[in-house]
Scaffold this active site. Structure first.
Site, PDB file in Angstrom:
ATOM      1  N   TYR A 191      -9.434 110.727 105.163  1.00 34.75           N
ATOM      2  CA  TYR A 191      -8.505 111.161 106.200  1.00 34.75           C
ATOM      3  C   TYR A 191      -9.257 111.267 107.518  1.00 34.75           C
ATOM      4  CZ  TYR A 191      -4.106 113.063 107.885  1.00 34.75           C
ATOM      5  OH  TYR A 191      -2.938 113.238 108.558  1.00 34.75           O
ATOM      6  N   ALA A 232      31.553  86.645  85.871  1.00 33.21           N
ATOM      7  CA  ALA A 232      31.481  85.950  87.161  1.00 33.21           C
ATOM      8  C   ALA A 232      30.833  86.829  88.218  1.00 33.21           C
ATOM      9  CB  ALA A 232      32.883  85.526  87.600  1.00 33.21           C
ATOM     10  N   GLY A 233      29.949  87.725  87.769  1.00 28.18           N
ATOM     11  CA  GLY A 233      29.237  88.591  88.696  1.00 28.18           C
ATOM     12  C   GLY A 233      27.896  88.013  89.114  1.00 28.18           C
ATOM     13  N   ALA A 234      26.987  88.890  89.521  1.00 34.59           N
ATOM     14  CA  ALA A 234      25.704  88.461  90.065  1.00 34.59           C
ATOM     15  C   ALA A 234      24.910  87.633  89.069  1.00 34.59           C
ATOM     16  CB  ALA A 234      24.897  89.685  90.495  1.00 34.59           C
ATOM     17  N   ALA A 235      24.775  88.123  87.834  1.00 38.61           N
ATOM     18  CA  ALA A 235      23.985  87.412  86.833  1.00 38.61           C
ATOM     19  C   ALA A 235      24.612  86.072  86.496  1.00 38.61           C
ATOM     20  CB  ALA A 235      23.841  88.268  85.576  1.00 38.61           C
ATOM     21  N   ASP A 241      20.443  96.580  90.423  1.00 39.72           N
ATOM     22  CA  ASP A 241      21.675  97.323  90.129  1.00 39.72           C
ATOM     23  C   ASP A 241      22.572  97.498  91.354  1.00 39.72           C
ATOM     24  OD1 ASP A 241      20.705  97.414  87.601  1.00 39.72           O
ATOM     25  OD2 ASP A 241      20.511  99.588  87.468  1.00 39.72           O
ATOM     26  N   ASN A 293      14.807  90.337  81.129  1.00 37.33           N
ATOM     27  CA  ASN A 293      14.188  90.078  82.433  1.00 37.33           C
ATOM     28  C   ASN A 293      12.696  90.386  82.480  1.00 37.33           C
ATOM     29  OD1 ASN A 293      16.853  89.677  83.025  1.00 37.33           O
ATOM     30  ND2 ASN A 293      16.889  90.983  84.831  1.00 37.33           N
ATOM     31  N   ASN A 315      24.900  94.191  77.237  1.00 35.28           N
ATOM     32  CA  ASN A 315      24.177  95.318  76.641  1.00 35.28           C
ATOM     33  C   ASN A 315      24.973  96.602  76.786  1.00 35.28           C
ATOM     34  OD1 ASN A 315      21.685  94.827  75.355  1.00 35.28           O
ATOM     35  ND2 ASN A 315      20.767  94.208  77.292  1.00 35.28           N
ATOM     36  N   LYS A 374      11.902 100.472  85.831  1.00 38.57           N
ATOM     37  CA  LYS A 374      11.476  99.187  86.378  1.00 38.57           C
ATOM     38  C   LYS A 374      10.049  99.293  86.916  1.00 38.57           C
ATOM     39  CE  LYS A 374      13.517  95.159  87.171  1.00 38.57           C
ATOM     40  NZ  LYS A 374      14.498  94.492  86.308  1.00 38.57           N
TER      41      LYS A 374
END
Length: 413
Positions: A38, A194-197, A136, A317, A285, A93
């Site tokens: 410092y 039909a979403g993001a994935a 998410d 993933n 899932n 994550k």
């Protein structure tokens, strides 16, 4: 399940709350240590960074630090429960980043009013980090948010629910189709969701050779068709007016079924109508679109994958994102481009063809694994993933010109 619920709660609560913590990388025992850490010693790297911002990578933890950022609008199958409720997932994550690729990661949960507010918040703190993992965030907002942050930030920005899912799915499907004696270019593909994935998976499969006109994407209202007026721009990419209007009709003669939707939405009768030797990835899932036990009974010629670890061929993933970021960080990539994603697909796909080390068999709790219908993807605990995927991604970044550093010595063959 009651016992498992309590075990999960205890795991997160004890011996201390949460799954991540900060550790020191420099000594801090003596007065001299503190003077260097410092005041007054810290002034020297401050001056260096002020004169040359790139030197932040030399004097701070920036180059090995990833922000895991969410707004909590699509928490792994649980829906929009808000930013704070997403914190255990984001900490998880961060745990995976550290466990699998020795990347330091910190979770950030953003309370916001709209996309503009969220993007401003993330862009304004991006300089702290070497990369950003978005997580998410519900569709279609996630597409706009990611695209804008990629343009605003000079570091990799990666929405894992889109691209991590797509990379692992593509690797597994390519291997499964090869085992079934089929070509991706000729495959009739049904995508339930039909979403993001779903959108990211189909776009990456097209980049791998799939034909857009052979893809039938379905949402709650059936097949995405031009005569439906409520379609957003991302769904419109997958308009297919070739006759099918619902899952019953779309599944007829299909070579591939990909489920990224919800539990028990695919029936035994429907899979009986698929083409010979189909590939069925039911990835919802915790409960898949159809259970593997039913598939084995009705279609023993199928290759089956799920998102679960208690069945063969887990589409997870974690096979991708830690190693992809490792490669991107190690060559200081400005972004993660299509070439890097395709390189990750090929590295993951190829590893499943190789003999499996004893340590991986032991960790997986099995006596043998070999490329075949029950092993089309490597296991997440395979230590070879780190170097193979990271190196492939790093080389692709250098080739495309988004890397700012040469290939590290440790990556050389």
């Amino acid at each position: 399940m009651t016992d498992f619920r309590q075990q999960a709660l205890d795991y997160h609560a004890f011996p201390q709350a949460g799954k991540i913590a900060v550790s020191l990388t420099k000594p801090a025992q003596t007065a001299r240590d503190l003077a260097l850490a410092y005041s007054p010693g810290v002034a020297e790297p401050v001056r260096e960074i002020a004169a040359d911002p790139e030197s932040a990578y030399r004097y701070t933890a920036k180059g090995n630090l990833v922000a895991v950022i969410t707004n909590g609008t699509a928490i792994l199958g649980l829906g929009n429960l808000g930013p704070l409720a997403s914190k255990p997932v984001m900490e998880g994550k961060a745990l995976l980043f550290k466990r699998f690729a020795n990347i330091d990661a910190i979770d950030i949960e953003v309370q916001h009013t709209d996309n503009d507010d969220f993007v401003r918040t993330v862009a304004n703190i991006a300089g702290t980090f070497g990369g950003i993992n978005l997580e998410d965030i519900k569709a279609p907002e996630c597409f706009d948010i990611e695209a804008r942050l990629i343009e605003l930030c000079d570091i990799p920005v990666f929405h894992d629910d889109q691209h991590g899912t797509a990379i692992v799915t593509a690797a597994g499907l390519l291997n499964a189709l090869a085992l079934q004696g089929k070509e991706l270019t000729a495959a009739r593909i049904v995508c339930l969701g039909a979403g993001a994935a779903a959108v990211a998976c189909m776009e990456l499969l097209i980049a791998c050779g799939a034909r857009r006109e052979q893809i039938f994407m379905l949402d709650r209202n059936g097949v995405i068709r031009s005569d439906r007026g409520e379609l957003n721009a991302f769904k419109r990419r997958f308009v297919n007016d070739a006759g099918a209007r619902n899952l019953d009709e779309a599944i007829e003669g299909a070579d591939v079924f990909l489920g990224v939707s919800g539990a028990n939405l695919l029936s035994e009768a429907q899979i009986q109508r698929m083409a010979p030797k189909p590939v069925i990835f039911a990835c919802s899932n915790p409960d898949p679109e159809i259970r593997p036990e039913l598939v084995r009974t009705v279609r023993p010629d199928a290759i089956m994958g799920t998102g679960r670890s208690d069945y063969p061929n887990q589409v997870n993933n974690v096979l991708c994102f830690p190693f992809l970021f490792r490669g991107a960080l190690d060559v200081r990539a400005r972004r993660i481009d299509l070439g890097m994603k395709l390189a990750a697909v090929e590295a993951i796909r190829a590893l499943a063809h190789e003999p499996v080390p004893a340590e991986v068999l032991a960790a997986a709790g099995v006596t043998s694994l070999a490329f075949g219908p029950d092993y089309v993807l490597p296991k997440p605990m395979d230590p070879r993933l780190l170097l193979r995927v990271a190196r492939a991604v790093a080389c692709a970044a250098i080739e495309s010109g988004v890397a700012r550093l040469p290939l590290p010595a440790g990556y050389m063959l």
